[in-house]
Write an enzyme that holds these catalytic residues in place. Sequence first.
Site, PDB file in Angstrom:
ATOM      1  N   GLY A   1       0.851  -1.205   0.000  1.00 15.58           N
ATOM      2  CA  GLY A   1       0.000   0.000   0.000  1.00 15.58           C
ATOM      3  C   GLY A   1       0.877   1.242   0.000  1.00 15.58           C
TER       4      GLY A   1
ATOM      5  N   ARG B   1      -6.735   3.669  -8.005  1.00 17.14           N
ATOM      6  CA  ARG B   1      -5.729   2.916  -7.235  1.00 17.14           C
ATOM      7  C   ARG B   1      -6.194   2.666  -5.805  1.00 17.14           C
ATOM      8  NH1 ARG B   1      -3.930   8.000  -7.947  1.00 17.14           N
ATOM      9  NH2 ARG B   1      -3.969   9.329  -6.081  1.00 17.14           N
ATOM     10  N   ASN B   2      -7.155   3.496  -5.308  1.00 20.89           N
ATOM     11  CA  ASN B   2      -7.614   3.357  -3.923  1.00 20.89           C
ATOM     12  C   ASN B   2      -8.954   2.650  -3.811  1.00 20.89           C
ATOM     13  OD1 ASN B   2      -5.383   4.533  -2.767  1.00 20.89           O
ATOM     14  ND2 ASN B   2      -6.174   6.607  -3.051  1.00 20.89           N
TER      15      ASN B   2
ATOM     16  N   PHE C   1       1.635   3.148   2.485  1.00 19.96           N
ATOM     17  CA  PHE C   1       2.658   2.851   3.508  1.00 19.96           C
ATOM     18  C   PHE C   1       2.403   1.424   3.976  1.00 19.96           C
ATOM     19  CE2 PHE C   1      -0.823   5.207   5.704  1.00 19.96           C
ATOM     20  CZ  PHE C   1      -1.344   4.158   6.460  1.00 19.96           C
ATOM     21  N   GLY C   2       3.444   0.690   4.250  1.00 19.63           N
ATOM     22  CA  GLY C   2       3.260  -0.665   4.765  1.00 19.63           C
ATOM     23  C   GLY C   2       2.773  -1.623   3.686  1.00 19.63           C
TER      24      GLY C   2
ATOM     25  N   ASP D   1      -8.571   2.603   0.550  1.00 26.35           N
ATOM     26  CA  ASP D   1      -7.624   3.392   1.342  1.00 26.35           C
ATOM     27  C   ASP D   1      -8.176   4.701   1.896  1.00 26.35           C
ATOM     28  OD1 ASP D   1      -4.403   2.592   0.832  1.00 26.35           O
ATOM     29  OD2 ASP D   1      -4.978   4.208   2.215  1.00 26.35           O
TER      30      ASP D   1
ATOM     31  N   ASP E   1      -8.632  11.452  -1.509  1.00 21.43           N
ATOM     32  CA  ASP E   1      -7.696  10.747  -2.403  1.00 21.43           C
ATOM     33  C   ASP E   1      -8.440   9.725  -3.256  1.00 21.43           C
ATOM     34  OD1 ASP E   1      -4.557   8.887  -1.907  1.00 21.43           O
ATOM     35  OD2 ASP E   1      -5.410   9.951  -3.631  1.00 21.43           O
TER      36      ASP E   1
HETATM   37  C1  LIG Z   1      -4.461 -10.929 -10.238  1.00 26.16           C
HETATM   38  N1  LIG Z   1      -4.302 -10.783  -8.806  1.00 26.16           N
HETATM   39  C2  LIG Z   1      -5.621 -10.698  -8.171  1.00 26.16           C
HETATM   40  C3  LIG Z   1      -5.474 -10.641  -6.666  1.00 26.16           C
HETATM   41  N2  LIG Z   1      -4.560  -9.553  -6.293  1.00 26.16           N
HETATM   42  C4  LIG Z   1      -4.811  -8.843  -5.113  1.00 26.16           C
HETATM   43  C5  LIG Z   1      -4.058  -7.704  -4.786  1.00 26.16           C
HETATM   44  C6  LIG Z   1      -4.326  -6.963  -3.638  1.00 26.16           C
HETATM   45  C7  LIG Z   1      -5.362  -7.358  -2.786  1.00 26.16           C
HETATM   46  C8  LIG Z   1      -5.666  -6.544  -1.574  1.00 26.16           C
HETATM   47  O1  LIG Z   1      -4.852  -5.738  -1.150  1.00 26.16           O
HETATM   48  N3  LIG Z   1      -6.907  -6.711  -1.010  1.00 26.16           N
HETATM   49  C9  LIG Z   1      -7.419  -6.046   0.077  1.00 26.16           C
HETATM   50  N4  LIG Z   1      -8.488  -6.524   0.743  1.00 26.16           N
HETATM   51  N5  LIG Z   1      -8.780  -5.652   1.760  1.00 26.16           N
HETATM   52  C10 LIG Z   1      -7.901  -4.636   1.742  1.00 26.16           C
HETATM   53  C11 LIG Z   1      -7.041  -4.840   0.711  1.00 26.16           C
HETATM   54  C12 LIG Z   1      -6.147  -3.750   0.660  1.00 26.16           C
HETATM   55  N6  LIG Z   1      -6.439  -2.866   1.652  1.00 26.16           N
HETATM   56  C13 LIG Z   1      -5.874  -1.649   1.940  1.00 26.16           C
HETATM   57  O2  LIG Z   1      -6.278  -0.957   2.855  1.00 26.16           O
HETATM   58  C14 LIG Z   1      -4.812  -1.118   0.995  1.00 26.16           C
HETATM   59  O3  LIG Z   1      -4.220   0.053   1.548  1.00 26.16           O
HETATM   60  C15 LIG Z   1      -5.416  -0.766  -0.328  1.00 26.16           C
HETATM   61  C16 LIG Z   1      -6.616  -0.010  -0.358  1.00 26.16           C
HETATM   62  C17 LIG Z   1      -7.153   0.304  -1.621  1.00 26.16           C
HETATM   63  C18 LIG Z   1      -6.529  -0.118  -2.811  1.00 26.16           C
HETATM   64  C19 LIG Z   1      -5.317  -0.848  -2.733  1.00 26.16           C
HETATM   65  C20 LIG Z   1      -4.768  -1.166  -1.488  1.00 26.16           C
HETATM   66  C21 LIG Z   1      -7.583  -3.389   2.453  1.00 26.16           C
HETATM   67  C22 LIG Z   1      -6.108  -8.494  -3.093  1.00 26.16           C
HETATM   68  C23 LIG Z   1      -5.843  -9.231  -4.253  1.00 26.16           C
HETATM   69  C24 LIG Z   1      -3.291  -9.447  -6.963  1.00 26.16           C
HETATM   70  C25 LIG Z   1      -3.452  -9.632  -8.453  1.00 26.16           C
END
Ligand SMILES: CN1CCN(c2ccc(C(=O)Nc3n[nH]c4c3C=[N+](C(=O)[C@H](O)c3ccccc3)C4)cc2)CC1
Length: 308
Positions: free
Chosen positions: A33, A158-159, A35-36, A175, A154
Amino acid sequence: PLYTSIEEYEKVQSDIHSIARHKLTVQRLLGKGAFGEVYYGLLADVAHSEVPTPVAVKTLPTLCSDQTKLDFFMEAVMLSKLKHPNIVKFIGISIEGSSILLVTELMDGGDLRSYLRCLRTKLNDIATKELILLCIDVATGCQYLEEHGCIHRDLATRNCLLSEKGSRTIVKVGDFGMSRLTGRTNYYRKKGTALVPVKWMSPEAFIDGVFTSKTDVWSYGVLLWEVFSLGHVPYPGKSNEEVMQFVKHGGRLPKPEICTEKIYQLMTNCWADDSRLRPNFTTIKEKLTSIEQCDNNSTSNPYLSVPC
Ligand SMILES: CN1CCN(c2ccc(C(=O)Nc3n[nH]c4c3C=[N+](C(=O)[C@H](O)c3ccccc3)C4)cc2)CC1
């Protein structure tokens, strides 16, 4: 800035659910993300169920500033107050020693921008209807934020996060690292010059640092442009400084190729110089819904039920 966050905190007095660390199993990395990092995790004993629940676990790097820790905590406090089908669901935080974990519902489809970029390769005739449904989900979440005096600050693809439960893909606003509650005032004045997403910001936001729900509407217009350009960066080739000059003098993003005139008209309404002339999220949602139904009718049913 610490004072600002504490002041913000006082506005949102809320008891945050804390999760016992032994109930949480952190497994593979999902993404990095702002951060982190975010990990796939399993949470035991949710609602007395035998089977552990898949969750997303957001971590803070152990070495980070107090401000980052406070922002992270503020995001948890903010998220804990927001309950809506199009806002990523907050489950709780787990604090052990110096490590703070933020646990939310798992959105297994990843972020909206990556999803759009994948769409480019998959289908050549992108169904406009599907893109509009994604935008309606985001507008519904933003309508809830607007009603609850929460300014996201924001909004961008992307969020936003997707979950592909069954056939229906649902999008949620994710986010909240930059969101603020307005409380008594109905705007937020940015302090200092923290990293700000200029290409998604309205003139009054990047000139005077004034944020209202109407600055979120401007950002939503840019999000619409991102969706209908399948994840392109806005103002390609322009620096932040050039974008500010361009927008200040009335310049706007061009209509994306696969975007209809009606949807482009809605985007440009979100980019009115005078924020009072911009639609609110209720209007945006209504317009998108009528466009989507209209497209439906014009292809399938000659007797239009929705006047186009
Ligand atoms: C083809 N593959 C499909 C599956 N894939 C993923 C890639 C990333 C995610 C993922 O981060 N899922 C999340 N679930 N809940 C939260 C998430 C992030 N959060 C956050 O709070 C993060 O800060 C955030 C928030 C909004 C947007 C992005 C990141 C809360 C799930 C599948 C990889 C590619």
